[in-house]
Enzyme design. Structure first.
Site, PDB file in Angstrom:
ATOM      1  N   HIS A  19       0.847  -1.194   0.000  1.00 23.67           N
ATOM      2  CA  HIS A  19       0.000   0.000   0.000  1.00 23.67           C
ATOM      3  C   HIS A  19       0.882   1.245   0.000  1.00 23.67           C
ATOM      4  CE1 HIS A  19       0.858   0.469   4.240  1.00 23.67           C
ATOM      5  NE2 HIS A  19       0.269  -0.678   4.559  1.00 23.67           N
ATOM      6  N   HIS A  22       3.788   1.530   2.544  1.00 25.72           N
ATOM      7  CA  HIS A  22       5.014   0.805   2.176  1.00 25.72           C
ATOM      8  C   HIS A  22       5.756   1.596   1.096  1.00 25.72           C
ATOM      9  CE1 HIS A  22       2.388  -2.871   3.217  1.00 25.72           C
ATOM     10  NE2 HIS A  22       3.257  -2.746   4.196  1.00 25.72           N
ATOM     11  N   CYS A 130       1.814  -7.487  15.712  1.00 24.27           N
ATOM     12  CA  CYS A 130       3.192  -7.033  15.996  1.00 24.27           C
ATOM     13  C   CYS A 130       4.188  -8.163  15.829  1.00 24.27           C
ATOM     14  CB  CYS A 130       3.328  -6.527  17.431  1.00 24.27           C
ATOM     15  SG  CYS A 130       2.282  -5.151  17.876  1.00 24.27           S
ATOM     16  N   CYS A 145      -4.090  -4.913  22.124  1.00 20.36           N
ATOM     17  CA  CYS A 145      -2.822  -4.345  21.651  1.00 20.36           C
ATOM     18  C   CYS A 145      -3.107  -2.909  21.235  1.00 20.36           C
ATOM     19  CB  CYS A 145      -2.306  -5.146  20.449  1.00 20.36           C
ATOM     20  SG  CYS A 145      -1.104  -4.233  19.469  1.00 20.36           S
ATOM     21  N   HIS A 148      -2.856  -2.558  17.237  1.00 19.85           N
ATOM     22  CA  HIS A 148      -3.749  -3.314  16.352  1.00 19.85           C
ATOM     23  C   HIS A 148      -5.167  -3.441  16.884  1.00 19.85           C
ATOM     24  CE1 HIS A 148       0.331  -4.428  15.084  1.00 19.85           C
ATOM     25  NE2 HIS A 148      -0.212  -4.394  13.885  1.00 19.85           N
ATOM     26  N   LYS A 299      -6.483   7.522   9.137  1.00 17.20           N
ATOM     27  CA  LYS A 299      -5.590   6.359   9.176  1.00 17.20           C
ATOM     28  C   LYS A 299      -6.081   5.313   8.169  1.00 17.20           C
ATOM     29  CE  LYS A 299      -3.318   3.284  12.370  1.00 17.20           C
ATOM     30  NZ  LYS A 299      -3.246   2.613  13.622  1.00 17.20           N
ATOM     31  N   LYS A 302      -8.116  -1.571   6.480  1.00 16.00           N
ATOM     32  CA  LYS A 302      -8.940  -2.421   5.615  1.00 16.00           C
ATOM     33  C   LYS A 302     -10.405  -2.214   5.937  1.00 16.00           C
ATOM     34  CE  LYS A 302      -5.837  -6.164   4.449  1.00 16.00           C
ATOM     35  NZ  LYS A 302      -5.267  -7.358   4.996  1.00 16.00           N
TER      36      LYS A 302
HETATM   37  N1  MSP Z   1       8.190  -6.876   8.645  1.00 10.68           N
HETATM   38  C1  MSP Z   1       8.264  -5.791   9.556  1.00 10.68           C
HETATM   39  C2  MSP Z   1       9.565  -5.035   9.391  1.00 10.68           C
HETATM   40  C3  MSP Z   1      10.814  -5.863   9.573  1.00 10.68           C
HETATM   41  S1  MSP Z   1      12.234  -4.915   9.286  1.00 10.68           S
HETATM   42  C4  MSP Z   1      13.486  -5.919   9.713  1.00 10.68           C
HETATM   43  C5  MSP Z   1       7.094  -4.817   9.298  1.00 10.68           C
HETATM   44  N2  MSP Z   1       6.459  -4.956   8.130  1.00 10.68           N
HETATM   45  S2  MSP Z   1       5.215  -4.040   7.657  1.00 10.68           S
HETATM   46  O1  MSP Z   1       4.843  -4.529   6.355  1.00 10.68           O
HETATM   47  O2  MSP Z   1       4.204  -4.020   8.660  1.00 10.68           O
HETATM   48  O3  MSP Z   1       5.765  -2.574   7.550  1.00 10.68           O
HETATM   49  C6  MSP Z   1       6.848  -2.305   6.693  1.00 10.68           C
HETATM   50  C7  MSP Z   1       7.234  -0.839   6.755  1.00 10.68           C
HETATM   51  O4  MSP Z   1       6.160  -0.054   6.248  1.00 10.68           O
HETATM   52  C8  MSP Z   1       7.480  -0.366   8.189  1.00 10.68           C
HETATM   53  O5  MSP Z   1       8.637   0.447   8.255  1.00 10.68           O
HETATM   54  C9  MSP Z   1       6.244   0.436   8.510  1.00 10.68           C
HETATM   55  O6  MSP Z   1       6.477   1.489   9.411  1.00 10.68           O
HETATM   56  C10 MSP Z   1       5.902   0.975   7.141  1.00 10.68           C
HETATM   57  N3  MSP Z   1       4.494   1.379   7.057  1.00 10.68           N
HETATM   58  C11 MSP Z   1       3.395   0.585   7.153  1.00 10.68           C
HETATM   59  N4  MSP Z   1       2.269   1.383   7.081  1.00 10.68           N
HETATM   60  C12 MSP Z   1       2.646   2.684   6.933  1.00 10.68           C
HETATM   61  C13 MSP Z   1       1.983   3.897   6.706  1.00 10.68           C
HETATM   62  N5  MSP Z   1       0.676   4.013   6.697  1.00 10.68           N
HETATM   63  N6  MSP Z   1       2.750   4.998   6.482  1.00 10.68           N
HETATM   64  C14 MSP Z   1       4.111   4.940   6.413  1.00 10.68           C
HETATM   65  N7  MSP Z   1       4.765   3.808   6.620  1.00 10.68           N
HETATM   66  C15 MSP Z   1       4.076   2.682   7.005  1.00 10.68           C
HETATM   67  O7  MSP Z   1       6.837  -3.984  10.145  1.00 10.68           O
END
Ligand code: MSP
Length: 524
Positions: A19, A22, A130, A145, A148, A299, A302
């Site tokens: 999304h 990411h 988490c 949590c 979440h 925020k 889903k």
């Molecule tokens: N798998 C773990 C990270 C392991 S690193 C050794 C994880 N994955 S995640 O898919 O949940 O998130 C991946 C990255 O995307 C994280 O740095 C997280 O902060 C970032 N983001 C997820 N949602 C986000 C937003 N809405 N906005 C900005 N970044 C966000 O955590």
């Protein structure tokens, strides 16, 4: 020139498609990577996916496929999205890659042999979101949590534990002695507070409960807990091996920056340094925790149905290049703060900055050069320039240093503002000197000098905007016969040479205004 620059992103969970959040992180990191590729010949950019754990196992089961199938499908979606956004990484690591799995097993063994890992019967609250045990005092009043808003599972198992508490004092000392270890610095206090009541952490799960994980070499009943597996990607990807690491690893480690979201700072600023200390490895130079992206100030979730796919923005606006989206995302928030995406704001900002200010400036300067001089730069245009022109050229070169300094502090939005200020100053220079009036008054040398000055500065601007908008910058440079890969240290103000620069047919707009009607139509 720097002798190397190594940077990483967080590796994303693959239980869904990527999304915009990411994408935000990968865009920021790609921009930092491209910036540093102009400051060193040895830049390495790592990204990838985090594929083990209970969440993946459950999602796969609910879809009636194997975890590996789910990972393969979704990892590909991440790779496809990054290709569309021109994210140019050097390696895409998957935690299911064989080389990674083997080294993680060795890392675990080394920590165990050293006594940094011990076995212990444990009962606790495990949050699947988490992928970690939560401290009861961190749960909400309803026992959920806080991130979440789901009830954690009660888990009673005999697990391996990592002696995090042994490293507490050393980590506190490191944070205090290195004020730029955690960026932005206001987050360091949060981490110091979290360190106050840390406990040893569970680093394995029973295979009976979590089958989808890396096996422990000498214990067939336990698998390695996701965070040890995930964090280790930063060293396994470049050839760390407890029995003797690769030349690449020796060359690149310690990492210059881990770019991550603020939600996973604890894992990177506490767990990871402790693991590295236990492995006798130097700590990362910086951990840059970016903020979160909301959609229309809400925020993303889903349940609200407002999860935005990064590539849908490109499709909705029928963008030829991802540059405008990259630029918008990268400038959506100051360093470390939360940002927002909205269609309306996107259109306004990229039209104003990239089309009206920057694109038009190049287009009309080149058009005037063709109109008045048949596209030719005469030798006198680049000699004896006015004081005002010389001073603007000096500002342009000065901007390179200012931008570099912002990047040293991961101030990506702030750096872009400097670039746009230079564009604005150059536009003002054109308006103040009115080359069209000079031409009418037949002051042709002066007119040519104004245009040559602007084109000279446009070369610098193309270099500076390149990390954000690589395609637009390349198109700009092409029309200026300039090499956009020029290292920042080598940029001068004599890029524009005397002679024919361009013909009418060779001029084209580098960025077309985002058409709001077009975008609205394609959404229906
Ligand atoms: N798998 C773990 C990270 C392991 S690193 C050794 C994880 N994955 S995640 O898919 O949940 O998130 C991946 C990255 O995307 C994280 O740095 C997280 O902060 C970032 N983001 C997820 N949602 C986000 C937003 N809405 N906005 C900005 N970044 C966000 O955590």
């Amino acid at each position: 020139m720097l002798n190397k620059y190594y940077l990483t992103t967080a590796i994303d969970y693959v239980n869904g498609a990527p999304h915009i959040g990411h994408a935000y992180e990968k865009i920021l990191t790609d921009i930092i990577a491209r910036h540093y590729s102009l400051r060193t010949d040895n830049m390495f950019f790592l990204t990838g996916t985090d594929e083990h754990g209970i969440k993946i196992q459950k999602t796969a089961a609910s879809q009636g496929i194997t975890p590996k199938q789910l990972c393969d499908e979704n990892a590909q979606k991440f790779k496809d999205a990054w290709a569309k956004l021109d994210i140019k990484y050097n390696r895409f690591i998957r935690t299911t890659d064989k080389d990674h799995e083997q080294i993680v097993q060795k890392i675990f063994q080394k920590l165990k042999d050293k006594g940094a890992i011990y076995k212990h019967e444990y009962e606790g609250w495990y949050c699947q979101g988490c992928e970690c045990f939560l401290n009861p005092k961190d749960l909400t009043e309803d026992g959920l949590c806080p991130d979440h808003l789901k009830k954690p599972d009660v888990v009673k198992e005999e697990n391996y534990f990592f002696k995090l508490t042994d490293y507490k004092d050393a980590i506190i000392k490191h944070i205090k002695e290195h004020p730029d270890f955690i960026v932005p610095s206001f987050r360091a206090n949060e981490v110091l507070n979290q360190l106050e009541d840390i406990q040893d952490i569970s680093v394995s799960r029973s295979k009976e409960n979590v089958g989808w994980g890396i096996d422990i070499l000498d214990d067939s009943e336990q698998s390695i807990y996701v965070w040890i597996d995930a964090l280790s990607n930063y060293i396994t990807a470049i050839g760390y091996d407890p029995d003797g690491s690769s030349e690449q690893f020796k060359n690149l480690w310690p990492v210059d920056v881990h770019v991550i979201g603020k939600d996973i700072l604890k894992f990177h600023a506490i767990y990871w340094p402790a693991i590295l200390m236990a492995l006798d490895l130097p700590l990362p130079k910086h951990i840059f925790a970016h903020g979160w992206i909301t959609i229309d100030e809400t925020k993303m979730s889903k349940s609200l149905g407002n999860v935005v796919s990064p590539t849908s923005v490109l499709e909705n606006f029928e963008l030829k290049y991802p540059d405008a989206f990259r630029y918008y995302m990268a400038t959506s928030a100051p360093c470390g703060r939360d940002g927002n995406y909205s269609d309306q704001d996107f259109k306004e900002k990229v039209n104003a900055h990239l089309a009206n200010s920057m694109g038009n400036l190049l287009n009309r300067s080149l058009s005037m050069l063709v109109k008045y001089f048949d596209g030719e730069i005469k030798p006198e245009f680049i000699e004896n320039r006015s004081q005002e022109a010389e001073s603007l050229l000096k500002t342009a070169i000065g901007t390179i240093k200012i931008v570099e300094n912002h990047f040293n502090h991961f101030e990506i939005q702030e750096a872009a503002q400097e670039i746009i200020s230079l564009v604005d100053a150059t536009n003002k220079f054109v308006t103040d000197n009115a080359p069209w009036t000079l031409a009418k008054e037949e002051k042709m040398t002066q007119c040519g000098q104004v245009l040559a000055t602007v084109l000279e500065i446009m070369c610098v601007i193309s270099s500076l905007i390149y990390p954000y908008c690589p395609n637009i910058a390349t198109d700009m440079a092409k029309q200026l016969s300039y090499d956009v890969a020029t290292k920042y240290d080598d940029i001068t103000v004599s890029n524009i040479k005397a002679g024919k620069l361009i013909t009418k047919e060779e001029i084209f707009p580098v960025f077309l205004r985002v058409d709001s009607e077009l975008a609205d139509k394609s959404k229906k």
